[in-house]
Design a protein around this motif. Structure first.
Motif, short mmCIF file in Angstrom:
data_model
loop_
_atom_site.label_atom_id
_atom_site.label_comp_id
_atom_site.label_asym_id
_atom_site.label_seq_id
_atom_site.Cartn_x
_atom_site.Cartn_y
_atom_site.Cartn_z
N VAL A 26 0.78 -1.63 0.04
CA VAL A 26 0.05 -0.09 -0.35
C VAL A 26 0.73 1.10 0.26
O VAL A 26 2.27 1.23 0.21
CB VAL A 26 -0.94 0.10 1.27
CG1 VAL A 26 -1.96 -0.93 0.61
CG2 VAL A 26 -0.14 0.10 2.19
N LEU A 27 -0.01 2.25 -0.87
CA LEU A 27 1.25 3.69 -0.24
C LEU A 27 -0.01 4.64 0.56
O LEU A 27 -1.31 4.34 0.51
CB LEU A 27 0.89 3.87 -1.76
CG LEU A 27 1.79 3.02 -2.67
CD1 LEU A 27 1.02 3.53 -4.39
CD2 LEU A 27 2.99 3.24 -2.50
N PRO A 28 0.54 5.87 0.99
CA PRO A 28 -0.53 6.51 1.19
C PRO A 28 -1.35 7.25 0.78
O PRO A 28 -0.88 7.46 -0.53
CB PRO A 28 0.93 8.23 1.45
CG PRO A 28 2.18 7.04 2.13
CD PRO A 28 2.00 5.77 0.77
N ALA A 29 -2.55 7.18 1.33
CA ALA A 29 -3.54 7.78 -0.13
C ALA A 29 -3.89 8.54 0.32
O ALA A 29 -4.22 9.85 -1.48
CB ALA A 29 -5.47 7.43 1.11
N ARG A 30 -3.34 9.88 0.79
CA ARG A 30 -2.98 11.02 0.37
C ARG A 30 -2.25 11.90 0.81
O ARG A 30 -0.40 11.53 1.20
CB ARG A 30 -4.30 12.11 1.60
CG ARG A 30 -5.36 11.89 1.27
CD ARG A 30 -6.26 12.03 2.01
NE ARG A 30 -7.79 11.68 2.61
CZ ARG A 30 -8.45 10.91 3.07
NH1 ARG A 30 -7.39 10.26 3.98
NH2 ARG A 30 -9.61 10.51 2.89
#
Length: 742
Positions: free
Chosen positions: A124-128
């Motif tokens: 996963v990646l930072p969503a924002r």
């Protein structure tokens, strides 16, 4: 210096990867105890022994007892109260995992978990976040997404063996990023809602155990945008956790609320909770506006009013929100008994039915419909036809008791009824929805989006191609005798039948520049043509024509009705004789927009299709006979005792802004058991008005909400007016409020 050199040498030797003899399974418990020994050399020896045991297993020892003993030893070490023991176990697992292949990881559960713990945070990646602009930032984003995608594929490569381990990570991890990664992998890769019930339970448990960790997982997203917070909201929603769901929705956890509503409805259908689907219950739950108290009270009022099917539905909703609630259970048991589902009543009461406690087969059909989200006996099949941004309504027909319909991708499918099982699919070689489809005998005629004609003979096993014709054709219809009529550019008329290719019918009916948008056949063989915004009766043999409705009256559609004609407008419909005289005018209710029109002259019924419902009306008086909460986007097709309703026509201005395409098959006759017939709806409105007069507006809303799809437009207007009047009357009786202290 010699003592110091010896100590350093001992330290180096202690950290050399383990290659010595592994411990016997019976010795591993002692090995774990030694990891906490006060002597440094004993701890290091124990760590090397545990690692050596893992290496032996990696090298091919498949003894189940040895594998189980190793797992128990590692589990014990990781759960030990001594931090140094836990740290040693993690070091061993980390070194073993680095030398483990995917095949070995699948075989060794503990190493599988270790691999997941390493990979999941990378999924996963930072969503924002604002990482700035420019080419460097763009390159960094691309690289990060590529890395996350690669990690996700690596974890998916460990499935299905990793499924249980992923669920364990969800329920136990304190690492928000690892939790997010596990949820992303457990969700379908194509954007569909998560269906793993074990994962949903584990996600609820994670939220209950550590809400901050579960909420923090929402700060991350998969490379394709998959949202752990949306999955968490779904996990809570399917357990009836209204307050938690409303709080998450308010935080923006679900992103696109329409997409989340689709997730929730898909779960309800899959879980047999179709009783949650009618009305706005699920939408109100997301807003925090449903409560078990109101639903249970409404169920009791419905039962007292003599509306047992409504009581059954409302009691089910109350128990969804508060499982085991006593008053709702009692209402459900009584409601089942009153609709002759005695076996269901016994099961609802928590006991096994006796041989005498049987269920009425007709009531079983209704119950299965409610659970499956079909709501009544009338909906026989809901068939998805794909999704496209290309305008066009999916055409459909019935052949040999089976459904044949176009698809969004330009195919024609043959489907059994009522199972919906695919029999065969043929391509029109045009990747857009077909323009028209009719049946003549056992031959299916299909006009493609580009105007070409395909003909297939239908057999027991599928389609056999008969022929193709270049056309182009714009519209098509069949007469009572099976003759197929086609209209091309400039109103060029052709006809054919069965397997025979179409032939032109002279030039008598030809008109330059006229593009036919609608075509149907009167009982005497003359055609009803909708073109240039006007309705015309045309004799294809002689060319004699008569304008029945001029363009200035703005008709939207027209269709033959035996020897008469039905004409649709934006605000209602008319029945005309063959010369255009108006026999009946029926206005749509305020706010309703007519989307389709067809009729069955033998049954004396006109079917008016609206975006939210189908309304069957008496052809002589226009009075409603029944309504079904299945909306459509165009003219339905009457096929014996079946009615085919197609929904979705694509983007505006040509379409209705619905990109997904669906074909509904309805039973047009009156069902044996109608759970929400006219009399039932009247009683429900009376009960809702009584609740409103007593000040229980939430109960009144609960009573009427499931019936919104069954109300005819005029009934819904009357019900709303009655509720407003009751509320106004209560306000007047209460009088003005006394002024408060100054």
């Amino acid at each position: 210096m010699r003592p110091l050199r010896a100590a350093l040498l001992a330290l180096v030797v202690a950290w050399v990867p383990a290659t010595g003899a592994a411990a016997a399974p019976a010795d591993l418990a002692q090995t774990v105890r030694d990891l906490g020994d006060g002597r440094w050399e004993v701890r290091r020896a124990a760590e090397r022994t545990l690692e050596a045991e893992g290496v032996a297993l990696l090298e091919g020892d498949d003894d189940p007892a040895r594998l189980a003993a190793f797992d128990r030893a590692v589990d014990a070490a990781l759960a030990d109260g001594n931090a140094s023991v836990r740290a040693a176990a993690r070091r061993v697992l980390r070194r073993l995992e680095e030398r483990t292949t995917d095949a070995d990881a699948r075989r060794l559960p503990r190493l599988l978990v270790a691999r997941l713990e390493r990979l999941l945070p990378q999924v996963v990646l930072p969503a924002r976040g604002d990482d700035g602009g420019g080419l460097e930032a763009a390159a960094n984003r691309i690289e990060a997404h590529a890395g996350a995608f690669a990690a996700e594929q690596a974890v998916r490569g460990l499935l299905p063996e990793a499924n249980d381990a992923l669920v364990t990570v969800v329920s136990t991890t304190r690492d928000a990023r690892a939790l997010a990664g596990a949820v992303v992998v457990l969700c379908p890769a194509d954007g569909r809602p998560p269906t793993d019930e074990a994962m949903l339970r584990a996600l609820r448990a994670a939220y209950d155990r550590a809400p901050s960790v579960a909420l923090a997982a929402g700060r991350f997203a998969g490379a394709d945008g998959a949202s752990p917070s949306a999955a968490l909201t779904l996990a809570l929603a399917v357990a009836g956790r209204t307050k938690d769901v409303a709080a998450l929705v308010e935080r923006g956890a679900v992103g696109d609320t329409a997409a989340f509503d689709t997730w929730l409805r898909a779960w309800a259908e899959r879980a047999g909770r179709g009783d949650l689907l009618p009305g706005t219950f699920l939408a109100r739950m997301q807003e925090g506006r449903v409560a078990a108290d109101a639903e249970a009270t409404a169920a009791a009022r419905a039962l007292a009013a003599g509306v047992p099917w409504l009581a059954r539905l409302l009691a089910g909703r109350a128990l969804f929100l508060e499982p085991g609630r006593a008053d709702a259970t009692a209402t459900l048991v009584t409601a089942y008994a009153e609709v002759a589902l005695r076996g269901e009543a016994a099961r609802a009461a928590g006991r096994t039915p006796t041989p005498e406690e049987t269920d009425d087969p007709r009531a079983v059909v209704v119950e299965e419909g409610l659970r499956g989200g079909r709501f009544s006996e009338r909906l026989l099949l809901s068939r998805e036809g794909g999704e496209t941004r290309v305008p066009g309504l999916l055409p459909a027909a019935i052949v040999d008791g089976r459904l044949v319909h176009g698809t969004a991708s330009g195919h024609v499918a043959l489907v059994t009824l009522p199972s919906g099982e695919d029999v065969a699919v043929e391509s029109t070689r045009v990747t857009r929805p077909p323009k028209a489809l009719v049946v003549s005998g056992r031959t299916v005629w299909c006009v493609t989006a580009l105007g070409g004609l395909w003909r297939w003979e239908v057999t027991d096993h599928g389609f056999v191609r008969v022929g193709t014709d270049a056309g182009p054709f714009l519209a098509m219809a069949t007469g009572r005798d099976g003759t197929v009529w086609l209209a091309g550019p400039h109103r060029a008329i052709s006809r054919g039948a069965g397997r025979d290719a179409p032939v032109a019918v002279g030039k008598a009916g030809r008109r330059e520049g006229v593009l036919v948008r609608g075509l149907s056949v009167l009982d005497d063989g003359r055609l009803v043509v909708y073109a240039r915004g006007e309705v015309t009766r045309l004799d294809p043999e002689t060319g004699e024509e008569k304008v029945l409705v001029p363009a200035e009256r703005a008709p939207h559609r027209a269709t033959a009705f035996g020897r008469e004609v039905l004409v649709g407008y934006a605000d209602g419909w008319e029945r005309l004789d063959a010369d255009g005289a108006v026999l009946l005018r029926v206005d749509a209710s305020e706010g309703q927009r007519l989307a389709g029109l067809a009729g069955d002259p033998k049954a004396g019924v006109v079917y008016a299709v609206y975006p939210e419902a189908v309304l069957a009306c008496d052809a002589a008086t226009g009075a409603p006979r029944w309504a079904e909460s299945v909306g459509g986007s165009g003219d339905p097709v009457v096929a014996g005792d079946l009615l085919l309703v197609s929904a979705g026509t694509g983007p505006p201005p040509l379409g209705d802004n619905r990109f997904d395409r669906t074909v509904y098959v309805l039973r047009a006759g009156v069902p044996e058991v109608d759970p929400f017939g006219t009399e039932v709806r009247v009683k429900a409105v009376e009960a809702a008005v009584a609740a409103a007069e007593a000040g229980a507006t939430d109960v009144a809303e609960a009573l009427l909400d499931p019936l919104r799809g069954w109300f005819t437009p005029s009934e819904e207007w009357a019900a709303n007016a009655a509720l407003r009047e009751a509320l106004d009357r209560r306000a007047r009786e209460a009088g003005p409020k006394a002024p408060g202290p100054r």
